[in-house]
Motif scaffolding. Sequence first.
Motif, PDB file in Angstrom:
ATOM      1  N   ASP A 123       2.098   3.321  -2.223  1.00  0.00           N
ATOM      2  CA  ASP A 123       1.674   4.493  -2.991  1.00  0.00           C
ATOM      3  C   ASP A 123       0.530   5.238  -2.290  1.00  0.00           C
ATOM      4  O   ASP A 123       0.486   6.465  -2.277  1.00  0.00           O
ATOM      5  N   LYS A 124      -0.374   4.505  -1.681  1.00  0.00           N
ATOM      6  CA  LYS A 124      -1.488   5.134  -0.959  1.00  0.00           C
ATOM      7  C   LYS A 124      -0.985   5.842   0.313  1.00  0.00           C
ATOM      8  O   LYS A 124      -1.451   6.929   0.657  1.00  0.00           O
ATOM      9  N   SER A 172       0.799   9.084  -0.560  1.00  0.00           N
ATOM     10  CA  SER A 172      -0.185  10.112  -0.880  1.00  0.00           C
ATOM     11  C   SER A 172      -0.885  10.617   0.387  1.00  0.00           C
ATOM     12  O   SER A 172      -1.038  11.830   0.575  1.00  0.00           O
ATOM     13  N   TYR A 173      -1.297   9.712   1.258  1.00  0.00           N
ATOM     14  CA  TYR A 173      -2.012  10.081   2.474  1.00  0.00           C
ATOM     15  C   TYR A 173      -1.184  11.022   3.359  1.00  0.00           C
ATOM     16  O   TYR A 173      -1.682  12.039   3.851  1.00  0.00           O
ATOM     17  N   LEU A 203       0.825  -1.215   0.000  1.00  0.00           N
ATOM     18  CA  LEU A 203       0.000   0.000   0.000  1.00  0.00           C
ATOM     19  C   LEU A 203       0.861   1.268   0.000  1.00  0.00           C
ATOM     20  O   LEU A 203       0.374   2.350   0.321  1.00  0.00           O
TER      21      LEU A 203
END
Length: 166
Positions: free
Chosen positions: A97-98, A101-102, A95
């Motif tokens: 990449d998420k 970004s978060y 996860l």
Amino acid sequence: MSKKNNTFCIAPWVQIVLRTNKKIGPCCILQSPHTINDMSISEYYNSDWNQQIKEDMLSGNAISGCKDCYRNEELGYPSMRQDLNRDYKIVKTDLADKILSYFKYDQLNYPSRLELHISNICNLKCLTCQPEDSSAFLTETSKIRNIPISNLDYQLSQDKINNLLS
């Protein structure tokens, strides 16, 4: 990212390490071909080289300069990659990449962490260290290889230190 990613490391997004040999990289193991004499910290952080490392890591491609971390993990030992990911709350690399970004790590224009190795003067010979970072190792290496090496080759000048972040 839906597959398990065993190559992702947060280092290229959040930190820069400047070694005593003037090499710049995302950690003390993975060093770029660039030196502080070639470019500024900001130029390195936004360089094509660093961007390519990020892309390769997100794609799950193994980075040749990261082989020490991969080897430690294969042997069942913790790696610097795992420790750094855990420090930045990245426990599920599939996860990544998420998470980038978060926490907005993917939007940084400058590293949030700068590690400076200003001198190699050290009387220890830690197994995780290298001659560039330990004068004790450097002395031993120069005797074994019968090559005269000066510790001055592994120290940043005061002028260079003063100009680093300008």
